[in-house]
Scaffold this active site. Structure first.
Site, short mmCIF file in Angstrom:
data_model
loop_
_atom_site.label_atom_id
_atom_site.label_comp_id
_atom_site.label_asym_id
_atom_site.label_seq_id
_atom_site.Cartn_x
_atom_site.Cartn_y
_atom_site.Cartn_z
N ARG A 91 -10.43 -0.47 14.94
CA ARG A 91 -10.30 0.27 13.69
C ARG A 91 -11.15 -0.43 12.64
O ARG A 91 -12.33 -0.67 12.83
CB ARG A 91 -8.80 0.34 13.33
CG ARG A 91 -8.47 1.42 12.32
CD ARG A 91 -6.97 1.48 12.01
NE ARG A 91 -6.50 0.35 11.18
CZ ARG A 91 -5.27 0.25 10.70
NH1 ARG A 91 -4.37 1.18 10.95
NH2 ARG A 91 -4.92 -0.78 9.96
N TYR B 204 14.46 30.46 7.38
CA TYR B 204 13.37 31.22 7.99
C TYR B 204 13.49 31.26 9.51
O TYR B 204 13.71 30.22 10.14
CB TYR B 204 12.03 30.60 7.65
CG TYR B 204 11.64 30.69 6.20
CD1 TYR B 204 11.64 31.92 5.52
CD2 TYR B 204 11.25 29.55 5.50
CE1 TYR B 204 11.25 31.99 4.20
CE2 TYR B 204 10.87 29.62 4.17
CZ TYR B 204 10.87 30.84 3.52
OH TYR B 204 10.50 30.91 2.21
N ARG C 171 1.49 -10.97 6.85
CA ARG C 171 1.10 -9.82 6.02
C ARG C 171 2.01 -8.63 6.32
O ARG C 171 1.55 -7.56 6.69
CB ARG C 171 -0.34 -9.48 6.42
CG ARG C 171 -1.27 -9.09 5.33
CD ARG C 171 -2.69 -8.97 5.86
NE ARG C 171 -2.82 -8.17 7.04
CZ ARG C 171 -3.35 -8.55 8.21
NH1 ARG C 171 -3.88 -9.75 8.35
NH2 ARG C 171 -3.40 -7.75 9.24
N LYS D 135 0.84 -1.20 0.00
CA LYS D 135 0.00 0.00 0.00
C LYS D 135 0.88 1.26 0.00
O LYS D 135 2.08 1.18 0.26
CB LYS D 135 -0.90 -0.01 1.24
CG LYS D 135 -0.13 0.02 2.56
CD LYS D 135 -1.04 -0.22 3.76
CE LYS D 135 -0.25 -0.21 5.06
NZ LYS D 135 -1.09 -0.60 6.21
N CYS E 274 12.60 24.20 4.74
CA CYS E 274 11.64 25.01 3.97
C CYS E 274 10.81 24.09 3.06
O CYS E 274 10.98 22.88 3.06
CB CYS E 274 12.38 26.03 3.12
SG CYS E 274 13.60 26.99 4.02
N MET E 275 9.96 24.67 2.26
CA MET E 275 9.12 23.86 1.38
C MET E 275 9.95 23.09 0.35
O MET E 275 9.67 21.92 0.06
CB MET E 275 8.10 24.74 0.65
CG MET E 275 7.13 23.94 -0.20
SD MET E 275 6.00 24.95 -1.16
CE MET E 275 4.97 25.64 0.11
N ASP E 276 10.99 23.75 -0.19
CA ASP E 276 11.75 23.17 -1.30
C ASP E 276 13.20 22.87 -0.99
O ASP E 276 13.89 22.29 -1.82
CB ASP E 276 11.76 24.14 -2.49
CG ASP E 276 10.40 24.75 -2.73
OD1 ASP E 276 9.47 23.99 -3.01
OD2 ASP E 276 10.28 25.99 -2.60
N HIS F 252 -6.03 -7.46 12.59
CA HIS F 252 -4.81 -6.64 12.66
C HIS F 252 -4.54 -6.31 14.13
O HIS F 252 -5.47 -6.00 14.88
CB HIS F 252 -5.06 -5.36 11.84
CG HIS F 252 -3.84 -4.60 11.47
ND1 HIS F 252 -2.72 -5.16 10.90
CD2 HIS F 252 -3.56 -3.27 11.56
CE1 HIS F 252 -1.82 -4.22 10.66
NE2 HIS F 252 -2.30 -3.05 11.05
C1 LIG Z 1 -0.38 -1.71 6.79
C2 LIG Z 1 -0.98 -2.99 7.15
C3 LIG Z 1 -0.17 -4.14 7.24
C4 LIG Z 1 1.33 -4.09 7.16
O1 LIG Z 1 1.82 -3.45 8.34
P1 LIG Z 1 3.39 -3.35 8.64
O2 LIG Z 1 3.45 -2.86 10.03
O3 LIG Z 1 3.92 -2.36 7.67
O4 LIG Z 1 3.96 -4.68 8.43
C5 LIG Z 1 -0.79 -5.35 7.42
N1 LIG Z 1 -2.14 -5.43 7.55
C6 LIG Z 1 -2.93 -4.35 7.52
C7 LIG Z 1 -4.40 -4.51 7.67
C8 LIG Z 1 -2.38 -3.08 7.33
O5 LIG Z 1 -3.17 -2.01 7.31
#
Ligand SMILES: *Cc1c(COP(=O)(O)O)cnc(C)c1O
Length: 393
Positions: free
Chosen positions: A140, A283, A237, A42, A330-332, A181
């Site tokens: 969550r 800045y 995962r 992701k 800064c931004m850049d 998770h």
């Molecule tokens: C992001 C995520 C992972 C991977 O998490 P890591 O800590 O980067 O290994 C696995 N499962 C779910 C549902 C996630 O949102």
């Protein structure tokens, strides 16, 4: 203009070692014995570039890819990747037909989204593949499953399982997996780790009783993959660890786990100047030179992903030596006071890398900026092109 021509115009780059990603997946697979590995890619593969990173992970033996958003899943298919792909952050009201048509597995946390998947599948005259997500305590995403043990009690999870079993019997969906998770996988001794494992086992039992004989059951993110082998079930995962970073810096470095950071960020010095003592820098003049010195201007800023919180603390390497950001980011751009080191415009500054040659790591930046390495690597923006090393060319 070609990608290469664009890259030639940008003064900073993210170099991604695809072979490191492949090797990290192999290391993680060895840790979990016979279990399968879904590489989480992701957020543009944690900033490393979605498609090349996904291919590198598959080459290392990942059997599936996981993403949060449906568009990320479709991008993998558009690139011609045909491995199983799971997307789990599916808000109601999306057009799910392209996902079902592309054989993308939808992570379902509610009966509302389940029914939308069913409708999309019906429209296409085919069955959709889903994995059901149970909330075992993170609070969550996932259908709330507590208290799961008392299966006579109705919960969002029992409702979702029963509905999915009905839909599977009708032939409109196939439930391939169940997952959850962790909230505290980075603290393996935390009581919630055990409690969530127990709740997950109950959630699986409830699904079994409803007649959902699923193929894969999975909980473990990177931290659990590295520290909680008994949480493995059929699949792990991991995301962060695939990219060679430690999710548990207090328990072990990347090297301790046999992982190699895949991302290196470098920039070309835009300008150098000699300034006298007492010169305020950037800045707000939060840094003031204490002697005659050389300032170098690094063309990366917070718009590119350098945290503004790294002002006066972010570590860099120039000419083989470590320095610290001088003044505000800064931004850049940001500045570095390099003293009398002979640095020239056009020289390279290493923001972070694997750490082999004394350069800072993403973890060092996380500590300096008061955040986690996840946030450091995921934030490099469109002005910082990805350059790939290794892989299949
Ligand atoms: C992001 C995520 C992972 C991977 O998490 P890591 O800590 O980067 O290994 C696995 N499962 C779910 C549902 C996630 O949102």
């Amino acid at each position: 203009m070609t990608g290469e021509q664009w890259a030639a115009l940008w003064p900073a780059r993210v170099t991604v070692d695809l072979d490191a990603i492949t090797a990290n997946v192999k290391v993680l697979r060895e840790r979990v014995g016979g279990a399968e590995l879904m590489a989480v890619v992701k957020a543009d593969a944690y900033g490393h570039g979605l498609v090349p990173s996904a291919r590198a992970a598959l080459k290392g033996g990942a059997v599936a890819l996981g993403v949060a958003q449906p568009s990320e899943a479709l991008a993998l298919r558009t690139a011609g990747i045909d491995a199983p792909v799971l997307t789990w952050l599916v808000a109601p009201g999306l057009d799910l037909a392209p996902l079902v048509a592309a054989d993308i597995e939808v992570g379902v946390s509610s009966t509302q989204v389940l029914e939308e998947v069913v409708a999309a599948a019906a429209g296409l005259g085919r069955a959709a593949t889903v994995q059901l997500k149970v909330d075992t305590g993170l609070g969550r995403n996932g259908a709330f499953g507590l208290p799961v043990a008392a299966s006579d009690l109705r919960t969002d999870w029992t409702d979702l399982v029963d509905q999915a079993a009905r839909r599977q019997a009708e032939g409109s969906v196939r439930v391939r997996g169940i997952f959850t998770h962790f909230a505290y996988a980075d603290a393996p001794e935390h009581p919630t780790v055990r409690a969530q494992q127990a709740a997950f086992a109950d959630a699986v039992t409830i699904a079994d009783r409803a007649g959902l004989a699923v193929e894969v059951r999975h909980l473990s993110n990177s931290a659990a993959t590295l520290t909680a082998p008994d949480a493995t079930w059929d699949m792990v995962r991991p995301g962060l660890a695939v990219f060679g970073l430690t999710p548990v810096p207090d328990l072990g470095t990347a090297a301790d786990f046999g992982l190699r950071p895949a991302m290196r960020v470098t920039a070309t010095v835009a300008l150098t100047k000699r300034v006298p003592a007492g010169q305020g820098v950037s800045y707000g003049h939060t840094y003031v030179t204490d002697r005659e010195t050389t300032l170098i201007d690094v063309p990366l800023g917070y718009a590119d992903g350098i945290p503004r919180h790294a002002s006066n603390v972010g570590p860099v390497q120039v000419g083989g030596r470590r320095f610290t950001v001088s003044g505000r980011v800064c931004m850049d751009q940001f500045l570095i006071d390099v003293g009398d080191l002979p640095v020239h415009a056009g020289d390279e500054v290493v923001i972070f890398g694997a750490g082999d040659d004394g350069e800072p790591t993403a973890q060092d930046w996380a500590e300096a900026a008061g955040t986690i390495s996840y946030e450091i690597v995921t934030r490099f923006g469109p002005r910082v092109p990805r350059v790939y090393l290794g892989g299949d060319g």
